[in-house]
Motif scaffolding. Structure first.
Motif, PDB file in Angstrom:
ATOM      1  N   UNK A  22      29.961 -67.920  54.018  1.00 50.03           N
ATOM      2  CA  UNK A  22      30.293 -66.292  54.085  1.00 50.03           C
ATOM      3  C   UNK A  22      31.760 -65.910  54.595  1.00 50.03           C
ATOM      4  N   UNK A  23      32.665 -66.473  54.899  1.00 44.64           N
ATOM      5  CA  UNK A  23      34.199 -65.499  54.834  1.00 44.64           C
ATOM      6  C   UNK A  23      34.903 -65.708  53.421  1.00 44.64           C
ATOM      7  N   UNK A  24      36.072 -64.964  53.762  1.00 41.12           N
ATOM      8  CA  UNK A  24      36.882 -65.103  51.786  1.00 41.12           C
ATOM      9  C   UNK A  24      37.732 -66.427  51.533  1.00 41.12           C
ATOM     10  N   UNK A  25      38.211 -66.918  52.376  1.00 39.99           N
ATOM     11  CA  UNK A  25      38.459 -68.321  53.122  1.00 39.99           C
ATOM     12  C   UNK A  25      37.606 -69.767  52.978  1.00 39.99           C
ATOM     13  N   UNK A  26      35.867 -69.022  52.762  1.00 36.69           N
ATOM     14  CA  UNK A  26      35.429 -70.822  52.785  1.00 36.69           C
ATOM     15  C   UNK A  26      34.764 -70.403  51.349  1.00 36.69           C
ATOM     16  N   UNK A  27      35.000 -69.144  51.069  1.00 39.31           N
ATOM     17  CA  UNK A  27      34.426 -68.511  49.592  1.00 39.31           C
ATOM     18  C   UNK A  27      35.878 -69.739  48.745  1.00 39.31           C
TER      19      UNK A  27
END
Length: 51
Positions: A22-27
């Motif tokens: 869901x977040x850019x960091x997780x992606x």
């Protein structure tokens, strides 16, 4: 009403997808994990180790 197979596909749910990516960091972390490993199962193990 006709049976729509798209609605009944196997895989992760939308809430699970958002939780994981869901977040850019997780992606970005998921992309890195996939790039570093040669098989999907290795990448999944790496992702779960960081969760």
């Amino acid at each position: 009403m006709a049976f729509n197979t798209i609605q009944f596909q196997h895989g992760m749910s939308v809430p699970e997808f958002i939780e994981r990516f869901g977040t850019e960091e997780q992606c970005a972390e998921a992309v890195k994990a996939m790039a570093l490993h040669t098989t999907r199962s290795e990448a999944v193990v790496a992702h779960e180790a960081h969760a």
